[in-house]
Design an enzyme around this catalytic site. Sequence first.
Site, short mmCIF file in Angstrom:
data_model
loop_
_atom_site.label_atom_id
_atom_site.label_comp_id
_atom_site.label_asym_id
_atom_site.label_seq_id
_atom_site.Cartn_x
_atom_site.Cartn_y
_atom_site.Cartn_z
N LYS A 1 43.61 22.34 -93.02
CA LYS A 1 42.60 23.41 -93.03
C LYS A 1 42.59 24.17 -91.71
O LYS A 1 42.51 25.41 -91.68
CB LYS A 1 41.22 22.81 -93.30
CG LYS A 1 40.06 23.80 -93.19
CD LYS A 1 40.19 24.94 -94.19
CE LYS A 1 39.13 26.03 -93.94
NZ LYS A 1 37.77 25.61 -94.24
N LEU B 1 29.11 20.68 -94.65
CA LEU B 1 28.27 20.93 -93.46
C LEU B 1 28.98 21.84 -92.46
O LEU B 1 30.21 21.96 -92.48
CB LEU B 1 27.90 19.59 -92.82
CG LEU B 1 27.20 18.62 -93.79
CD1 LEU B 1 27.31 17.19 -93.30
CD2 LEU B 1 25.76 19.03 -93.98
#
Length: 329
Positions: A202, A96
């Site tokens: 990340k 998402l």
Amino acid sequence: MAALFRGSRNILLRWTKHVDLAFVSSRSMASKTPVGFVGLGNMGSPMAKNLLKNGYPVIATDVFPESRKELQETGAQVVDSPAEVAEKADRIITMLPSSPNVIEVYTGPNGILKKVKKGTLLIDSSTIDPAVSKEMAVAAEKMGAVFMDAPVSGGVGAASLAKLTFMVGGVEEEYNAAQELLTCMGANVVYCGQVGTGQAAKICNNMLLAIGMIGTAETMNLGIRLGLDPKLLAKILNMSSGRCWSSDTYNPVPGVMEGVPSGNSYQGGFGTTLMAKDLGLAQNTATNTKTPIPLGSLAHQIFRVMCSRGYANKDFSSVFQFLREEEGQ
């Protein structure tokens, strides 16, 4: 008579071997129980398709009907809500755009946690605030499910080729179960630690990526203004100490490389809006941990300005075009 016996025995052996192989095959197929997938955008769609290619039945949903239809045409079963996915699958992957989307998909009125079954493995590959990942893990645990964060690096090309890198955070005992699915979609799956550490890895990676892309764009622009051919300059950079992913794999200058967004009017790839969002996450976590990130902060400002100047839906490598326009060319 002996020949007849040998012939009968050979038939029996072949039949037994056939039955054994059929048993192994059916057992192997049985292990590939349905996998739920929520979020079929530029990254989620090719990821879900790779699960299908590896023999996993996929039950999917997305807010956009056209995205659901496209995946349905490749063999997936589509449903109308994340809650319906949770009713039909005990392993679910979500991909998402942002933290609010993740919160809605998991805890909203039609969210996964409304119908999740005990023991379900929930893998979120979105790039979001590590604190939100931790919140979702607590909420999932209350329902008897297990939540892991597993954001990715590699972009749309790597997603299509199943060459993503997954950075996984969560209960270590569940890592192998997650790895089984993630290796169908990626070339590298790395366990980082507890929930939230995948997101931390990340965020750090994307901050460096943004800084590197701006540096590459500036360098290429300066070289062109000094009279260098862009392909020649890229070649020199890529055999020298300035080499980086933005120069040798994802060059931002149109015409230097094929198969990258700069060669397609900066369409596709990783959107400027998403890069600005990820840099915002880096800025927030840096503030919370009192970590100085002067270049990261400047990169955040540049990509935010780009979003307000018409670059929001273009690939983030369009920073080269943005710099060229800033100088009046």
